[in-house]
Design a protein around this motif. Structure first.
Motif, short mmCIF file in Angstrom:
data_model
loop_
_atom_site.label_atom_id
_atom_site.label_comp_id
_atom_site.label_asym_id
_atom_site.label_seq_id
_atom_site.Cartn_x
_atom_site.Cartn_y
_atom_site.Cartn_z
N LEU A 30 -4.05 2.69 4.04
CA LEU A 30 -2.75 2.09 4.67
C LEU A 30 -2.58 2.56 6.03
O LEU A 30 -2.29 1.70 7.03
CB LEU A 30 -1.31 2.91 3.78
N ALA A 46 0.78 -1.19 -0.07
CA ALA A 46 -0.24 -0.14 0.00
C ALA A 46 1.09 1.26 -0.06
O ALA A 46 0.81 2.15 -0.53
CB ALA A 46 -1.09 -0.04 1.12
N PHE A 85 -3.48 5.09 -1.95
CA PHE A 85 -4.27 4.03 -0.88
C PHE A 85 -3.64 4.73 0.30
O PHE A 85 -3.39 3.71 1.20
CB PHE A 85 -4.05 2.62 -1.22
#
Length: 190
Positions: free
Chosen positions: A120, A100, A116
């Protein structure tokens, strides 16, 4: 005395571990809130846009902090699991947060890709609070076991030639006859 000091040492170590997870969770959570507020995916869900100057830099810096500070126990734990050739949960968590983080970092420079960072940071927060709750449970179980250990008698009343002799529990042998007085506790093991 030696057993007691080992229990205290374990208790102290576990308290430090538990407090570390709590501190990491709180600081990571504080950084996660602005990360979420600056995440385009959250804008779509909540129906607002907080596109401020240097948004990408701010979200990157905050996410880097959460990844390395909040994710440290998982990253470190994964290296330990790899070293022992005993893969487990830490490797899975480290893999998820690393993918991520590095993909989201790449996505900052590719307008076609979605970042993302919010996911995360949220994943790290959830894992930290989960480990904190687990540590509290383990501490409670350890305290309960410690109380049980206190109930175990250290001496037994052995019948020897018609007389009662107090001896250490460790010195009892199979087929020894013991006397259990009213109100005394004993541990039966097979």
């Amino acid at each position: 005395m030696e057993k007691n000091s080992l229990i205290k040492k374990y208790h102290s170590s576990h308290m430090h571990h538990m407090n570390d997870f709590k501190k990491r969770f709180l600081l990571s959570l504080a950084a996660t809130i602005p990360i979420l507020l600056l995440s385009p995916m959250i804008w779509k869900i909540l129906g607002f846009k907080l596109d401020i100057p240097y948004r990408e830099a701010i979200i990157f810096v905050l996410s880097t902090f959460v990844y390395f500070y909040g994710g440290k126990p998982f990253l470190k734990g994964s290296f330990e699991e790899i070293k022992r050739a005993n893969p487990g949960m830490m490797i899975l968590i480290s893999l998820a947060i690393s993918v991520a983080y590095f993909y989201s970092t790449y996505a900052l420079f590719d307008p076609k890709s979605k970042e993302f960072f919010g996911e995360l940071a949220t994943l790290i927060d959830v894992m930290l609070i989960g480990h904190y709750i687990e540590a509290i449970s383990v501490m409670g179980a350890a305290n309960a076991l410690q109380e049980l250990v206190r109930l175990i008698p250290h001496k037994a009343h052995k019948m020897e030639n018609g007389k009662v002799v107090d001896i250490e529990i460790e010195n009892l042998k199979i087929d020894d006859t013991i006397l259990i007085k009213p109100g005394e506790k004993f541990l039966l093991t097979v």
